[in-house]
Design an enzyme around this catalytic site. Structure first.
Site, PDB file in Angstrom:
ATOM      1  CG  HIS A 147     114.409  -9.361 -21.419  1.00  0.00           C
ATOM      2  ND1 HIS A 147     114.007  -9.812 -22.656  1.00  0.00           N
ATOM      3  CD2 HIS A 147     115.752  -9.223 -21.507  1.00  0.00           C
ATOM      4  CE1 HIS A 147     115.052  -9.956 -23.440  1.00  0.00           C
ATOM      5  NE2 HIS A 147     116.137  -9.607 -22.766  1.00  0.00           N
TER       6      HIS A 147
ATOM      7  CG  ASP B 100     110.829  -9.959 -23.877  1.00  0.00           C
ATOM      8  OD1 ASP B 100     110.882  -9.080 -22.991  1.00  0.00           O
ATOM      9  OD2 ASP B 100     111.836 -10.552 -24.302  1.00  0.00           O
TER      10      ASP B 100
ATOM     11  CB  SER C 237     117.793  -8.242 -25.063  1.00  0.00           C
ATOM     12  OG  SER C 237     118.097  -9.601 -24.893  1.00  0.00           O
TER      13      SER C 237
END
Length: 216
Positions: free
Chosen positions: A62, A92, A172
């Site tokens: 992402h 992911d 992230s």
């Protein structure tokens, strides 16, 4: 009581030195990733973990999806345009490549994690800082092999490490390391209720690493 207090003080000092060593070793191996649009404007930020001296970088899928291209900034301030190689969008994670040499990089941990074990997360919550240095946050493993859908069921962490390490948007794709500085996972999801964080284990990613490097 005096001897017990001295022993505790020494333990605390030893732990502090260990954490400083882990942070100092891991910071140069942690990168800032900016997602850029076709016009070159920044669309958002994430983090990444260097996996080789010649510039292979693991991050979250992402983070890759933020923009049409990515710019990677090292902790020493150097910036590079990154090449997208491959990704596993459902679970992911993604692999990038920059043209560089002689970089410090993470060694993956091979033996399993244990619940209650101390771990640390590095990354760039909120985007870049003036000194381009990633943050370093400490916590413990809460659970292993967790299954959690994220982004409105768009992605599914099917073997996640759950921790209480505080991470935020921008973390992230950043590394999760053990107390020897070895890479144990890639941070990716936050559950605000219960204040839990989730990382994809490095063992899961490494099983697909060669395919990712081939652009699959």
């Amino acid at each position: 009581l005096l001897s017990l207090g001295i022993a505790q003080e020494l333990d605390d000092e030893s732990l502090e030195r260990q954490l400083e060593a882990v942070a100092q070793a891991a910071i140069p191996k942690t990168v800032l990733i900016a997602g850029l649009g076709p016009d070159g404007a920044t669309r958002g930020f994430g983090s990444g973990a260097l996996m080789s001296e010649d510039g292979y970088i693991l991050t979250c899928s992402h983070v890759v999806d933020i923009g049409s291209k990515a710019q990677v900034t090292l902790a020493d301030g150097r910036s590079f345009e990154a090449q997208y190689l491959g990704q596993n969008r459902a679970q992911d994670y993604a692999l990038l490549k920059i043209e560089a040499a002689g970089l410090a990089f993470f060694e993956p941990r091979e033996r399993p994690l244990a619940v209650g074990e101390w771990v640390a997360a590095l990354g760039h919550p909120g985007g870049p800082y003036l000194d381009i240095q990633p943050t370093f946050s400490l916590g413990k493993v809460r659970a292993l092999h967790r299954k959690i859908p994220v982004q409105f069921m768009d992605r599914f962490y099917n073997d996640a490490i759950e921790t209480d390490v505080p991470i935020f948007a921008g973390n992230s794709g950043g590394p999760l390391v053990d107390m020897e500085g070895r890479l144990v996972g890639i941070n990716g999801a936050i559950l605000m209720i219960g204040e839990s964080s989730y990382a994809t284990p490095i063992t899961q990613i490494l099983a697909e690493y060669a395919a990712l490097a081939r652009g699959e």
